[in-house]
Design an enzyme around this catalytic site. Structure first.
Site, mmCIF file in Angstrom:
data_model
loop_
_atom_site.group_PDB
_atom_site.id
_atom_site.type_symbol
_atom_site.label_atom_id
_atom_site.label_comp_id
_atom_site.label_asym_id
_atom_site.label_seq_id
_atom_site.Cartn_x
_atom_site.Cartn_y
_atom_site.Cartn_z
ATOM 1 N N SER A 178 -32.029 31.143 81.564
ATOM 2 C CA SER A 178 -32.963 29.851 81.307
ATOM 3 C C SER A 178 -32.714 28.728 82.409
ATOM 4 C CB SER A 178 -32.985 29.505 79.772
ATOM 5 O OG SER A 178 -31.449 29.536 79.357
ATOM 6 N N HIS A 206 -36.990 34.795 78.355
ATOM 7 C CA HIS A 206 -37.972 34.421 79.475
ATOM 8 C C HIS A 206 -38.558 35.383 80.285
ATOM 9 C CE1 HIS A 206 -37.357 29.815 79.177
ATOM 10 N NE2 HIS A 206 -36.027 30.157 78.606
ATOM 11 N N LYS A 237 -42.181 31.898 73.648
ATOM 12 C CA LYS A 237 -42.426 31.431 74.942
ATOM 13 C C LYS A 237 -43.630 31.698 75.373
ATOM 14 C CE LYS A 237 -37.637 30.048 75.587
ATOM 15 N NZ LYS A 237 -36.227 30.703 75.185
HETATM 16 C C1 LIG Z 1 -35.413 30.294 74.318
HETATM 17 C C2 LIG Z 1 -34.371 31.398 74.232
HETATM 18 C C3 LIG Z 1 -34.025 31.943 73.082
HETATM 19 C C4 LIG Z 1 -34.243 31.453 71.712
HETATM 20 O O1 LIG Z 1 -35.779 31.882 71.525
HETATM 21 P P1 LIG Z 1 -36.583 31.196 70.343
HETATM 22 O O2 LIG Z 1 -37.605 32.151 70.079
HETATM 23 O O3 LIG Z 1 -37.127 29.900 70.995
HETATM 24 O O4 LIG Z 1 -35.423 30.877 69.224
HETATM 25 C C5 LIG Z 1 -32.991 33.067 73.259
HETATM 26 N N1 LIG Z 1 -32.449 33.292 74.413
HETATM 27 C C6 LIG Z 1 -32.823 32.928 75.446
HETATM 28 C C7 LIG Z 1 -32.437 33.128 76.837
HETATM 29 C C8 LIG Z 1 -33.922 31.808 75.532
HETATM 30 O O5 LIG Z 1 -34.010 31.248 76.660
#
Ligand SMILES: *Cc1c(COP(=O)(O)O)cnc(C)c1O
Length: 394
Positions: A178, A206, A237
């Site tokens: 990320s 992602h 996302k």
């Molecule tokens: C954003 C993210 C999460 C968490 O996801 P949410 O649905 O926002 O709780 C988990 N792992 C990674 C790599 C992320 O970037």
């Protein structure tokens, strides 16, 4: 509570204290934060689904039909037909036996890692894996072995050290990291897991909706179907709503129904969220041009930044291979000041400093979406360039 004030003062001194930016309208390529209109390079709304008309309609229709809440946790009385429908839809999309949806990607990771392993087991984790994996690993009680970022040889070295230990072994990586936007070596790690009899798990937060055919994720990107035991994705996302899911065998999913604590002890999604997500997976299949636009915007933006002389990763840091685009400045204070100056000039791009990224690797993180137009991207590039000149970054 004086220690809290002291900790906050410490952040202020380091220049990394922040206030929350408040969005006044909807999550779009251009929107209004704190009363200022900006080009938005900070959201994870990769495909513009946060405000797609069909998703809005799906949410409204489900609210009319089923109400606003599910009224219980899944295992008591809160499993609605629409929850099952979503899980079946995701399982078919990902070409796996079964799927379970959690309240978020965070709880999907933390709930899964902490329940499938226990004391005496081992977790091999990339050093840049997401916080929810780290928390799940700690909760599991298993021994955590951290391998250098994307370093498959190091992972193997660590595996060899514990080869004769009786505990189970889990290899886990983010599909897309990320902070740098680079892609995890899912294929090579899966091969390693196979050779050493380890469980293979990938967090595709992602990568969901971004990588692979129609956004099927990193397993599809590398064509390693059937070789990754546990695939986590997010619905928060690119999918545009909220939630996380785990895909795998029927037994894995049944086991999580019985043992994953967020599933057992926290209420399920409102029906509107489930309906929104179902509609989102339809869009991934019916509007592939969104993903194409996302990638062409990404290539254009990154090429322009490179030509202007910015450090967008590579050499000592990983180079972005996805719409996540770091502009690495190094110094935390300078980075946060640069991000604030960009905002004043009409570009919203998050400043990220230690401890979220290593000391000396502070960066502005830009995220492209399919909904940015070329003129918007050109304007953002021009602003980034001129603010960088003014502040001595370039
Ligand atoms: C954003 C993210 C999460 C968490 O996801 P949410 O649905 O926002 O709780 C988990 N792992 C990674 C790599 C992320 O970037």
């Amino acid at each position: 509570m004086a220690h809290l004030t002291a900790a906050l003062n410490d952040l202020r001194e380091r220049g990394t204290y922040f206030r929350l930016r408040v969005l006044d309208d909807e999550q779009g390529p251009v929107c209004t934060y704190d009363g200022r209109q900006v080009i938005n390079l900070a959201s994870n709304n990769y495909l513009g689904l946060c405000n797609h008309p069909k998703l809005r309609e799906a949410a409204i229709a489900a609210t009319r039909q089923y109400g606003v809440g599910s009224g219980a946790v899944r295992t008591i009385a809160g499993t609605m037909r629409i929850h099952m429908e979503l899980e079946e839809k995701i399982a078919a999309f990902k070409n796996v036996e079964a799927c379970v949806v959690f309240q978020s990607g965070f709880t999907a990771n933390a709930g899964t890692v902490s329940s499938i392993l226990g004391k005496g087991d081992f977790i091999l984790s990339d050093e840049l894996n997401h916080a929810s994996i780290i928390d799940g690993a700690r909760l599991s009680g298993a021994k955590i072995k951290v391998f250098r970022h994307k370093d498959v040889a190091h992972a193997e070295e660590l595996l060899r050290e514990i080869e004769n230990e009786p505990g189970r072994k889990l290899i886990i990586t983010d599909g897309v990291f990320s902070m740098d936007g680079d892609i995890g070596p899912v294929d090579k790690l899966a091969e390693l897991a196979e050779r050493y009899g380890a469980i293979m798990m990938v967090d595709d937060a992602h990568a969901s909706g971004v990588l692979g055919r129609n956004g099927r994720g990193s397993v599809d990107h590398f064509d390693v179907h059937g070789k990754v035991d546990v695939q986590v994705g997010t619905l928060s996302k690119a999918i545009g709503a909220l939630g996380g899911y785990v895909c795998g065998s029927r037994d894995l999913i049944d086991y999580l129904y019985h043992r994953a604590r967020p599933f057992l002890f926290s209420t399920s999604h409102p029906p509107s969220v489930a309906a929104t997500c179902i509609a989102a997976f339809d869009i991934l299949e019916s509007e592939p041009e969104r993903i194409e636009r996302l990638w062409s915007n990404t290539r254009y933006f990154q090429e322009q930044l490179k030509q202007a002389g910015f450090d967008v990763g590579g050499v000592s840091t990983p180079a972005s291979e996805t719409p996540i685009t770091p502009i690495i400045l190094g110094d935390g204070r300078q980075t946060m000041a640069f991000s604030r100056a960009l905002f004043e000039a009409g570009v919203m791009a998050t400043g990220i400093a230690f401890p979220t990224v290593p000391e000396g690797k502070a960066r502005i993180r830009c995220i492209l979406t399919s909904e940015h137009t070329l003129p918007q991207l050109d304007q953002a590039l021009e602003t980034i360039h001129s603010v960088a000149k003014q502040t001595g970054v370039l």
